[in-house]
Design a protein around this motif. Structure first.
Motif, PDB file in Angstrom:
ATOM      1  N   UNK A  44      27.487  43.309  30.220  1.00 39.02           N
ATOM      2  CA  UNK A  44      28.485  44.072  30.975  1.00 39.02           C
ATOM      3  C   UNK A  44      29.885  43.636  30.564  1.00 39.02           C
ATOM      4  N   UNK A  45      30.780  44.588  30.430  1.00 37.95           N
ATOM      5  CA  UNK A  45      32.171  44.293  30.117  1.00 37.95           C
ATOM      6  C   UNK A  45      32.914  43.989  31.421  1.00 37.95           C
ATOM      7  N   UNK A  46      33.608  42.865  31.453  1.00 39.89           N
ATOM      8  CA  UNK A  46      34.237  42.401  32.690  1.00 39.89           C
ATOM      9  C   UNK A  46      35.631  41.834  32.427  1.00 39.89           C
ATOM     10  N   UNK A  47      36.401  41.779  33.502  1.00 39.96           N
ATOM     11  CA  UNK A  47      37.619  40.965  33.521  1.00 39.96           C
ATOM     12  C   UNK A  47      37.207  39.668  34.201  1.00 39.96           C
TER      13      UNK A  47
ATOM     14  N   UNK B  99      36.778  29.091  43.483  1.00 41.61           N
ATOM     15  CA  UNK B  99      35.508  29.817  43.411  1.00 41.61           C
ATOM     16  C   UNK B  99      35.821  31.262  43.048  1.00 41.61           C
ATOM     17  N   UNK B 100      35.545  31.639  41.816  1.00 39.32           N
ATOM     18  CA  UNK B 100      35.968  32.957  41.346  1.00 39.32           C
ATOM     19  C   UNK B 100      34.783  33.783  40.847  1.00 39.32           C
ATOM     20  N   UNK B 101      34.993  35.093  40.821  1.00 40.82           N
ATOM     21  CA  UNK B 101      33.962  36.009  40.336  1.00 40.82           C
ATOM     22  C   UNK B 101      34.599  37.044  39.417  1.00 40.82           C
ATOM     23  N   UNK B 102      33.771  37.706  38.641  1.00 43.29           N
ATOM     24  CA  UNK B 102      34.246  38.677  37.661  1.00 43.29           C
ATOM     25  C   UNK B 102      34.360  40.074  38.268  1.00 43.29           C
ATOM     26  N   UNK B 103      35.261  40.880  37.700  1.00 45.64           N
ATOM     27  CA  UNK B 103      35.388  42.292  38.056  1.00 45.64           C
ATOM     28  C   UNK B 103      34.919  43.128  36.876  1.00 45.64           C
TER      29      UNK B 103
END
Length: 417
Positions: free
Chosen positions: A245-248, A296-300
Motif C-alpha cells: 500500500x502507498x502511504x504517507x 505513537x504514530x500511524x500511517x495515512x
C-alpha cells in the motif's frame, strides 16, 4: 527505500533502547555499590532518557476504566461499533448509569496519531455526555485488498457513523477532521437527513488555511503537488498486513512536527533528565507519558494525504465554494439548523487564528443565534483539547453550547407539537 531505511534504524534503536534501560536499572540497583554516588545517578538518568527517546511505541490504550457522574463512580466499558476497514466507532458505555445524556461523537484527526491522543478530551467529557469516538486504522495494517481510502471516503465514514449514532447527535471535530466533518454536515443538511448533527464544534481546524497561515500551511504551499507525490509517499514493506500500500508514513509526520518545535522538545527532555537526577519521578513520568502518546504514530493512505494537501491547503476549495464530494457540490449555505461552535487557540502554530472561524461565515444562511466563537487565550494547538485550560476553561464553553443547542431543539419540538 525510505520505509526500509526507517525500519532498519528503528530496529537498531530498539536494541539500543533496551540496553540503555538495562544500564539505567543497574546503575540504580541497590546491589550495585556505586548506585548511591552522584555519578551513578547522573548516568542512570541519562540512560533512562535515551531509553525512552529511542523506544518503539505501538498503539496506546485509552485506559479509561471509570468516570464520576454527580459524585458517584461508574465503570466505563469500550464497545466497538460500526467497524470498517479503515476505522471503527468506539462507544464509551457506562452500563450501570441509567440516566440520559447528550450524544456526542468525537471525530479524531487522521494526521499521524491514534485516537488516543484525545484521551484527555474524552475523559473530561465522559461525566456529562454519552461519548463515541472514531478510531482510525493505521494504513500499514490494512490489507491492500480492502481498496483505497481518500478524503471522500473519510466523509462517507463520518456520514455513516452519524447515521449509526442517530438523530440529535452533537459532534466534536478536533483539528484535521474539521473540514471533512463540516462537509459531511453540509451534505446531510442539503439532503435534510435526520442524521445531521444537532451541533458541530470545530477545534483548530483548517477550514480556510489562507487565514493567518502557519508553517504547516507554508510547507504545503511552497512546493508543487508533484513534489509531495514524489518525495513523501512510501510503500509499506512486506512485513506488515498492508504490504504494497502507498502511504504517507507517520514517522515523517512526527518528524515534521518535532522539527517545528525542536528547541521545545529538547528542553522537555532536558527537564526530564533534571527531574530524574533530582529524584522527582512524578514530573519525569508526566513528560514520559506525553511522549509515549506523542511518538505513537500511524500511517495515512497516500490518496487521503495527497487529496487533503490538494483540496484543503493548495486549492482551498471549501472557502472558495468549489469543494466536491463524489461529484456533488459541498455547500455550507445548506446548513440552516445545525449549531456551530468554532474554537481557536491564541498561540496555535498549526491552525492560525481565523482558519476555523471561517466556517461561521461560510454557513451564510445559518441564523446568528446558532453561531458561536471562542478564542482561548494563551493556548497552543494541543492545549485546545488537552490539559488544564481545556478542562477548566474550554470544555465548559462547549458544554454550555451543547446544552443550549438541546434546549433550542426541545423548544422547537414543543412548538411543532
Amino acid at each position: 527505500m525510505l520505509y526500509e531505511a526507517f525500519e532498519m534504524q528503528r530496529n537498531w534503536l530498539a536494541g539500543a533502547s533496551a540496553l540503555a534501560g538495562m544500564g539505567s536499572d543497574w546503575m540504580t540497583n541497590p546491589a550495585n555499590p556505586f548506585s548511591q554516588t552522584p555519578m551513578a545517578t547522573v548516568m542512570a538518568s541519562g540512560l533512562d532518557v535515551f531509553a525512552h527517546a529511542s523506544a518503539i511505541y505501538g498503539k496506546p490504550a485509552f485506559g479509561l476504566e471509570s468516570t464520576m457522574i454527580d459524585g458517584k463512580p461508574y465503570a466505563v466499558v469500550e464497545e466497538i461499533e460500526a467497524a470498517r476497514p479503515f476505522g471503527q466507532l468506539i462507544h464509551f458505555t457506562r452500563p450501570e448509569f441509567e440516566g440520559t445524556q447528550p450524544k456526542l461523537l468525537i471525530v479524531a484527526p487522521m494526521s499521524g496519531h491514534y485516537a488516543t491522543l484525545l484521551r484527555g478530551t474524552v475523559e473530561r467529557l465522559l461525566p456529562g455526555h454519552d461519548v463515541w469516538i472514531t478510531d482510525w486504522a493505521d494504513a500499514r495494517a490494512v490489507p491492500i485488498a480492502e481498496g483505497r481510502f481518500d478524503l471522500d471516503d473519510y466523509i462517507d465514514y463520518v456520514i455513516a457513523f452519524l447515521g449509526h449514532v442517530g438523530p440529535g447527535t452533537h459532534v466534536l471535530a478536533v483539528c484535521q477532521p474539521s473540514v471533512p466533518v463540516f462537509a459531511a454536515t453540509a451534505l446531510l443538511a442539503a439532503a435534510n437527513d435526520p442524521a445531521r448533527p444537532r451541533s458541530l464544534t470545530m477545534m483548530g481546524g483548517p477550514i480556510d488555511a489562507r487565514e493567518a497561515p502557519t508553517e504547516v500551511n507554508t510547507v504545503a504551499t511552497q512546493r508543487p503537488f508533484s513534489w509531495f507525490e514524489s518525495n513523501v509517499i512510501a510503500t509499506v514493506p512486506w512485513s506488515y498486513p498492508g504490504a504494497g500500500r502507498r502511504v504517507y508514513p507517520g514517522f515523517l509526520q512526527l518528524t515534521g512536527f518535532m522539527a517545528m518545535n525542536f528547541g521545545n522538545h529538547l528542553a522537555s527532555h532536558w527537564q526530564m533528565f533534571k527531574h530524574l537526577v533530582d529524584g522527582d519521578q512524578e514530573h519525569a513520568d508526566a513528560t514520559k507519558a506525553f511522549y509515549d502518546e506523542y511518538r505513537s504514530v500511524c500511517d495515512m493512505t497516500a490518496e487521503f494525504y495527497l487529496q487533503t494537501i490538494d483540496v484543503v491547503f493548495q486549492q482551498h476549495l471549501m472557502p472558495k465554494g468549489k469543494m466536491l464530494h463524489r461529484g456533488r457540490k459541498v455547500d455550507p449555505r445548506a446548513i440552516r439548523d445545525v449549531a456551530l461552535l468554532a474554537i481557536e487557540g491564541e498561540n496555535d502554530d498549526i491552525s492560525g487564528l481565523g482558519q476555523t472561524k471561517a466556517a461561521l461565515k461560510l454557513a451564510a444562511r445559518l441564523p446568528d443565534a446558532y453561531k458561536h466563537y471562542h478564542m482561548a487565550p494563551i493556548v497552543g494547538h494541543y492545549g485546545i483539547f488537552n490539559g488544564r485550560r481545556w478542562r477548566e476553561e474550554i470544555a465548559p464553553v462547549m458544554e454550555r453550547f451543547i446544552a443550549d443547542a438541546d434546549a433550542r431543539a426541545a423548544k422547537a419540538e414543543r412548538a411543532a407539537a
